[in-house]
Design an enzyme around this catalytic site. Sequence first.
Site, PDB file in Angstrom:
ATOM      1  N   ASP A  93     -62.683 -18.484  -1.035  1.00 54.13           N
ATOM      2  CA  ASP A  93     -61.671 -19.961  -2.207  1.00 54.13           C
ATOM      3  C   ASP A  93     -62.938 -20.139  -2.931  1.00 54.13           C
ATOM      4  OD1 ASP A  93     -63.194 -21.444  -0.682  1.00 54.13           O
ATOM      5  OD2 ASP A  93     -61.280 -22.437   0.516  1.00 54.13           O
ATOM      6  N   SER A  94     -62.393 -20.875  -3.799  1.00 54.88           N
ATOM      7  CA  SER A  94     -63.013 -21.612  -5.480  1.00 54.88           C
ATOM      8  C   SER A  94     -63.896 -22.324  -4.768  1.00 54.88           C
ATOM      9  CB  SER A  94     -62.339 -21.496  -6.154  1.00 54.88           C
ATOM     10  OG  SER A  94     -61.871 -22.971  -5.881  1.00 54.88           O
ATOM     11  N   GLY A  96     -62.195 -25.448  -4.903  1.00 58.78           N
ATOM     12  CA  GLY A  96     -62.590 -26.428  -5.759  1.00 58.78           C
ATOM     13  C   GLY A  96     -61.419 -27.497  -4.827  1.00 58.78           C
ATOM     14  N   ASP A 147     -60.049 -24.381  -9.787  1.00 56.78           N
ATOM     15  CA  ASP A 147     -58.626 -24.920  -9.790  1.00 56.78           C
ATOM     16  C   ASP A 147     -58.791 -26.424  -9.735  1.00 56.78           C
ATOM     17  OD1 ASP A 147     -58.532 -24.275  -7.180  1.00 56.78           O
ATOM     18  OD2 ASP A 147     -56.893 -24.884  -6.942  1.00 56.78           O
ATOM     19  N   GLN A 189     -50.968 -24.873  -8.874  1.00 59.74           N
ATOM     20  CA  GLN A 189     -50.997 -26.024  -8.679  1.00 59.74           C
ATOM     21  C   GLN A 189     -50.237 -26.416  -9.802  1.00 59.74           C
ATOM     22  OE1 GLN A 189     -52.525 -27.583  -6.751  1.00 59.74           O
ATOM     23  NE2 GLN A 189     -54.573 -26.277  -6.527  1.00 59.74           N
ATOM     24  N   GLY A 216     -52.378 -26.653  -3.675  1.00 60.84           N
ATOM     25  CA  GLY A 216     -51.513 -28.070  -3.788  1.00 60.84           C
ATOM     26  C   GLY A 216     -50.746 -28.193  -2.704  1.00 60.84           C
ATOM     27  N   ASP A 266     -54.404 -18.755   5.939  1.00 53.81           N
ATOM     28  CA  ASP A 266     -54.850 -18.606   6.021  1.00 53.81           C
ATOM     29  C   ASP A 266     -55.104 -20.506   6.572  1.00 53.81           C
ATOM     30  OD1 ASP A 266     -56.981 -20.730   4.374  1.00 53.81           O
ATOM     31  OD2 ASP A 266     -55.761 -19.989   3.511  1.00 53.81           O
ATOM     32  N   CYS A 304     -48.770 -14.177  26.387  1.00 49.61           N
ATOM     33  CA  CYS A 304     -49.608 -13.377  25.484  1.00 49.61           C
ATOM     34  C   CYS A 304     -50.500 -12.758  26.154  1.00 49.61           C
ATOM     35  CB  CYS A 304     -51.010 -15.198  25.090  1.00 49.61           C
ATOM     36  SG  CYS A 304     -51.816 -15.021  24.001  1.00 49.61           S
ATOM     37  N   CYS A 306     -53.449 -12.078  24.135  1.00 43.15           N
ATOM     38  CA  CYS A 306     -55.281 -12.767  24.671  1.00 43.15           C
ATOM     39  C   CYS A 306     -55.538 -12.266  26.040  1.00 43.15           C
ATOM     40  CB  CYS A 306     -54.458 -14.069  23.704  1.00 43.15           C
ATOM     41  SG  CYS A 306     -55.427 -15.603  24.715  1.00 43.15           S
ATOM     42  N   CYS A 309     -55.587 -15.579  27.746  1.00 42.76           N
ATOM     43  CA  CYS A 309     -54.785 -16.167  28.787  1.00 42.76           C
ATOM     44  C   CYS A 309     -54.193 -14.569  30.125  1.00 42.76           C
ATOM     45  CB  CYS A 309     -53.688 -15.628  28.225  1.00 42.76           C
ATOM     46  SG  CYS A 309     -52.875 -17.391  27.180  1.00 42.76           S
ATOM     47  N   HIS A 335     -57.399 -17.983  21.688  1.00 39.37           N
ATOM     48  CA  HIS A 335     -56.149 -17.668  22.138  1.00 39.37           C
ATOM     49  C   HIS A 335     -54.924 -18.545  20.637  1.00 39.37           C
ATOM     50  CE1 HIS A 335     -51.689 -18.352  23.549  1.00 39.37           C
ATOM     51  NE2 HIS A 335     -52.045 -20.053  22.543  1.00 39.37           N
TER      52      HIS A 335
END
Length: 374
Positions: A93-94, A96, A147, A189, A216, A266, A304, A306, A309, A335
Amino acid sequence: MNFSYEIIKECPKTKARAGIFHTPHGDIKTPVFMPVGTQATVKGLMVEQLKDIGSQIILSNTYHLYLRPGHEIVKQAGGLHKFMNWDRPILTDSGGFQVFSLSSLRKVSEDGVEFRSHLNGSKHFITPEKDMEIQEALGADIIMAFDQCTEAGCSYEKAFKARNLTKQWLERCYKYHTTENQMLFPIVQGNIYKDLRKICVEDCLPYAKCGIAIGGLSVGEEKSVMYDILDYLHPLLPHNQPRYLMGVGSPDCLIEGFARGIDMMDCVLPTRIARNGTAFTRKGKMVIKNSSFKNDFKPIEEDCDCYACKNYSRAYIRHLINAGEMLGAQLLSIHNLRTLIRLAEESREAILGDYFKDYYEEFVTNYDLSKSRF
């Protein structure tokens, strides 16, 4: 082109879609959840563990890596992929949003942002061109335009000014950026104001070559407001490009985002709440550190797949968390990340299998929204 995106199938009853995003470091099957490795590491996890839980792509943060260890050091190491031993796609990411979060430590102008480091108070000045220089040195596959993000509930005037800066900075980022093995995503934005969102999409379209981001949101507004904005944006965004909703990552938001045509999401939330002793489940959050789990020898979640678990109980993980043992946070991180990655995988399977609407409705019915606040 080193980048391309193909839509494999769309859900006719929702806006969900399954696709493949081709990048220099491999294909990304969408929809996808992307773990966040802010400082060139997903906290507490090795790359082998990230691969084991199905991570296709991870994020790192320009602001933090610029301050420490410095983008030039990462460049000398051969870029982030070699520096952190990750051979799959990376997105940066920037910075920002981090600069936005500094509040009183920053000063915004048309030229860029002057800010003081949260580490030692040192003064820095980041322009769009400097931001591109840093991200090119880091060497991620996907990079973000610089941004200006605004807080939830800000005035229309403030959001309008931020939109103007975001447009100017995008033009400068695009002009400076020339690296062909990196894809630059513009960021939409506009806060909660739909007319500004529409204008921002129009600003971004000339620069969206293979991907566009929505910023945003999830900055304090109600989730219903975010969903309304996503519904509004859906027909305005490029159809044949991946759509990235930034910084959103609870199970309920993930499924709602996918249903609205979002391809990539994300968030730091899954590892952050893990360090505080909280787990994601398909029915809402579970605060493992609570005393009610001290004699509970079931896995975090029965179905689950994972590592945590399959091998450990709620009682054991609770003990680790309350004893301050780092393994507790590590197991909960595994998890929580697997829960979100699996949700994306299953959503993709449901889209391809023509049953996503049923999958979505079953998930929403079983998910306790009263347990969705973290």
